[in-house]
Motif scaffolding. Structure first.
Motif, PDB file in Angstrom:
ATOM      1  N   TRP A   1     -56.833  12.999 -39.055  1.00  0.00           N
ATOM      2  CA  TRP A   1     -57.205  14.392 -39.298  1.00  0.00           C
ATOM      3  C   TRP A   1     -58.484  14.502 -40.141  1.00  0.00           C
ATOM      4  CZ3 TRP A   1     -54.841  16.808 -35.776  1.00  0.00           C
ATOM      5  CH2 TRP A   1     -53.530  16.481 -35.427  1.00  0.00           C
ATOM      6  N   THR A   2     -58.759  13.517 -40.960  1.00  0.00           N
ATOM      7  CA  THR A   2     -59.946  13.568 -41.814  1.00  0.00           C
ATOM      8  C   THR A   2     -61.190  13.042 -41.097  1.00  0.00           C
ATOM      9  OG1 THR A   2     -59.514  11.375 -42.733  1.00  0.00           O
ATOM     10  CG2 THR A   2     -58.555  13.278 -43.904  1.00  0.00           C
ATOM     11  N   ARG A   3     -60.975  12.420 -39.941  1.00  0.00           N
ATOM     12  CA  ARG A   3     -62.066  11.814 -39.159  1.00  0.00           C
ATOM     13  C   ARG A   3     -62.865  10.805 -39.981  1.00  0.00           C
ATOM     14  NH1 ARG A   3     -62.535  17.237 -36.395  1.00  0.00           N
ATOM     15  NH2 ARG A   3     -61.687  16.775 -34.354  1.00  0.00           N
ATOM     16  N   THR A   4     -62.141  10.054 -40.805  1.00  0.00           N
ATOM     17  CA  THR A   4     -62.800   9.069 -41.664  1.00  0.00           C
ATOM     18  C   THR A   4     -62.333   7.644 -41.417  1.00  0.00           C
ATOM     19  OG1 THR A   4     -61.126   9.357 -43.404  1.00  0.00           O
ATOM     20  CG2 THR A   4     -63.112  10.745 -43.527  1.00  0.00           C
ATOM     21  N   GLU A   5     -61.177   7.466 -40.791  1.00  0.00           N
ATOM     22  CA  GLU A   5     -60.610   6.116 -40.717  1.00  0.00           C
ATOM     23  C   GLU A   5     -60.321   5.619 -39.313  1.00  0.00           C
ATOM     24  OE1 GLU A   5     -56.946   6.307 -42.885  1.00  0.00           O
ATOM     25  OE2 GLU A   5     -56.407   8.165 -41.902  1.00  0.00           O
TER      26      GLU A   5
ATOM     27  N   ASP B   1     -55.041   9.617 -48.642  1.00  0.00           N
ATOM     28  CA  ASP B   1     -54.626   9.574 -50.049  1.00  0.00           C
ATOM     29  C   ASP B   1     -53.186  10.026 -50.275  1.00  0.00           C
ATOM     30  OD1 ASP B   1     -55.503  12.124 -49.241  1.00  0.00           O
ATOM     31  OD2 ASP B   1     -55.839  12.744 -51.318  1.00  0.00           O
ATOM     32  N   ARG B   2     -52.482  10.508 -49.238  1.00  0.00           N
ATOM     33  CA  ARG B   2     -51.119  11.016 -49.428  1.00  0.00           C
ATOM     34  C   ARG B   2     -50.065  10.300 -48.592  1.00  0.00           C
ATOM     35  NH1 ARG B   2     -50.169  16.971 -49.325  1.00  0.00           N
ATOM     36  NH2 ARG B   2     -48.616  16.357 -50.849  1.00  0.00           N
TER      37      ARG B   2
ATOM     38  N   ALA C   1     -45.303   2.743 -46.645  1.00  0.00           N
ATOM     39  CA  ALA C   1     -44.826   2.102 -45.414  1.00  0.00           C
ATOM     40  C   ALA C   1     -45.680   2.504 -44.215  1.00  0.00           C
ATOM     41  CB  ALA C   1     -43.360   2.458 -45.161  1.00  0.00           C
ATOM     42  N   VAL C   2     -46.144   3.738 -44.203  1.00  0.00           N
ATOM     43  CA  VAL C   2     -47.002   4.217 -43.114  1.00  0.00           C
ATOM     44  C   VAL C   2     -48.373   3.561 -43.209  1.00  0.00           C
ATOM     45  CG1 VAL C   2     -48.150   6.238 -42.139  1.00  0.00           C
ATOM     46  CG2 VAL C   2     -45.758   6.393 -42.875  1.00  0.00           C
TER      47      VAL C   2
ATOM     48  N   ASP D   1     -44.921  13.875 -41.312  1.00  0.00           N
ATOM     49  CA  ASP D   1     -45.174  15.083 -42.096  1.00  0.00           C
ATOM     50  C   ASP D   1     -46.678  15.324 -42.139  1.00  0.00           C
ATOM     51  OD1 ASP D   1     -45.559  17.033 -44.069  1.00  0.00           O
ATOM     52  OD2 ASP D   1     -44.015  16.208 -45.384  1.00  0.00           O
ATOM     53  N   PHE D   2     -47.119  16.336 -41.429  1.00  0.00           N
ATOM     54  CA  PHE D   2     -48.543  16.649 -41.359  1.00  0.00           C
ATOM     55  C   PHE D   2     -49.151  16.816 -42.758  1.00  0.00           C
ATOM     56  CE2 PHE D   2     -52.070  19.629 -41.084  1.00  0.00           C
ATOM     57  CZ  PHE D   2     -52.819  19.111 -40.049  1.00  0.00           C
ATOM     58  N   ASP D   3     -48.383  17.393 -43.675  1.00  0.00           N
ATOM     59  CA  ASP D   3     -48.892  17.614 -45.031  1.00  0.00           C
ATOM     60  C   ASP D   3     -49.200  16.310 -45.759  1.00  0.00           C
ATOM     61  OD1 ASP D   3     -48.773  20.363 -44.769  1.00  0.00           O
ATOM     62  OD2 ASP D   3     -46.768  20.504 -45.651  1.00  0.00           O
ATOM     63  N   LEU D   4     -48.573  15.221 -45.341  1.00  0.00           N
ATOM     64  CA  LEU D   4     -48.799  13.919 -45.992  1.00  0.00           C
ATOM     65  C   LEU D   4     -49.735  13.015 -45.199  1.00  0.00           C
ATOM     66  CD1 LEU D   4     -45.180  13.073 -47.176  1.00  0.00           C
ATOM     67  CD2 LEU D   4     -47.030  14.144 -48.490  1.00  0.00           C
TER      68      LEU D   4
END
Length: 189
Positions: free
Chosen positions: A101-105, A56-57, A61-62, A49-52
């Motif tokens: 997507w956040t380019r942080t991790e 932080d969302r 399990a992911v 789910d792209f929205d998750l």
């Protein structure tokens, strides 16, 4: 000598899956220098789910799967073949492992040494599924072992009644694949 850690993922949810048994065989016939742990949480990974898909969302399990892949030195994937391709649950997990997507991790699979193998009851084993998986890994930019290819065809004849891999040629191929994966990890230094 420090052992390299390998996260092994079976693309099958079946309790008696030959692909999961193939990963157990990889543990048993490990040629050395590898600590192979089998991931048991594929069933718990929700649909992508792209929205998750932000730090932080994401579902717990992911996050756990992403953490384990990130921390591993390499990944070993055993895939069955469903409809000439990989199972949806495996593709779903890869979707969760191929983003930032956040380019942080960072992307857990990017440049990760990865090996593929698979077992199937038919005459072609998992040839087409592995081809599909290799195409996915091109997009993900995983560092995939090219050879040897381990396509365990007529898998019902390669395991005993207790799920042990007993075919010597297949054991040799599995060991060769693990050695190639270890070499790829060592080359990254």
């Amino acid at each position: 000598m420090t052992e390299s850690t390998i996260l092994a993922i079976s693309g099958s949810l079946r309790a008696d899956s030959h692909n999961t048994q193939l990963l157990r065989a990889a543990q048993k016939f490990n040629p050395g220098g590898l600590e192979i742990g089998i991931y048991e949480g594929l069933r718990d990974i929700p649909a992508y789910d792209f929205d998750l898909d932000t730090p932080d969302r994401r579902p717990a399990a992911v996050d756990e799967l992403r953490r384990r892949v990130t921390e591993a030195d390499g990944v070993l994937i055993a895939t069955p073949e469903f409809n000439y391709s990989i199972p949806g649950v495996l593709k779903n997990a890869i979707d969760w492992l191929s983003t930032d997507w956040t380019r942080t991790e960072g992307v857990p699979l990017r440049h990760k040494p990865t090996a593929i193998l698979g077992a199937g009851p038919g005459a072609f084993g998992t040839v087409r599924a592995q081809l599909a998986l290799r195409q996915i890994f091109v997009c993900v930019d995983a560092d995939v072992v090219v050879k040897p290819e381990v396509h365990v065809f007529q898998s019902n004849d390669r395991f005993d009644a207790d799920g042990n891999l007993v075919d010597e040629a297949t054991i040799g191929l599995v060991q060769g694949l693990l050695t190639a994966l270890k070499d790829k990890i060592d080359a990254k230094g």
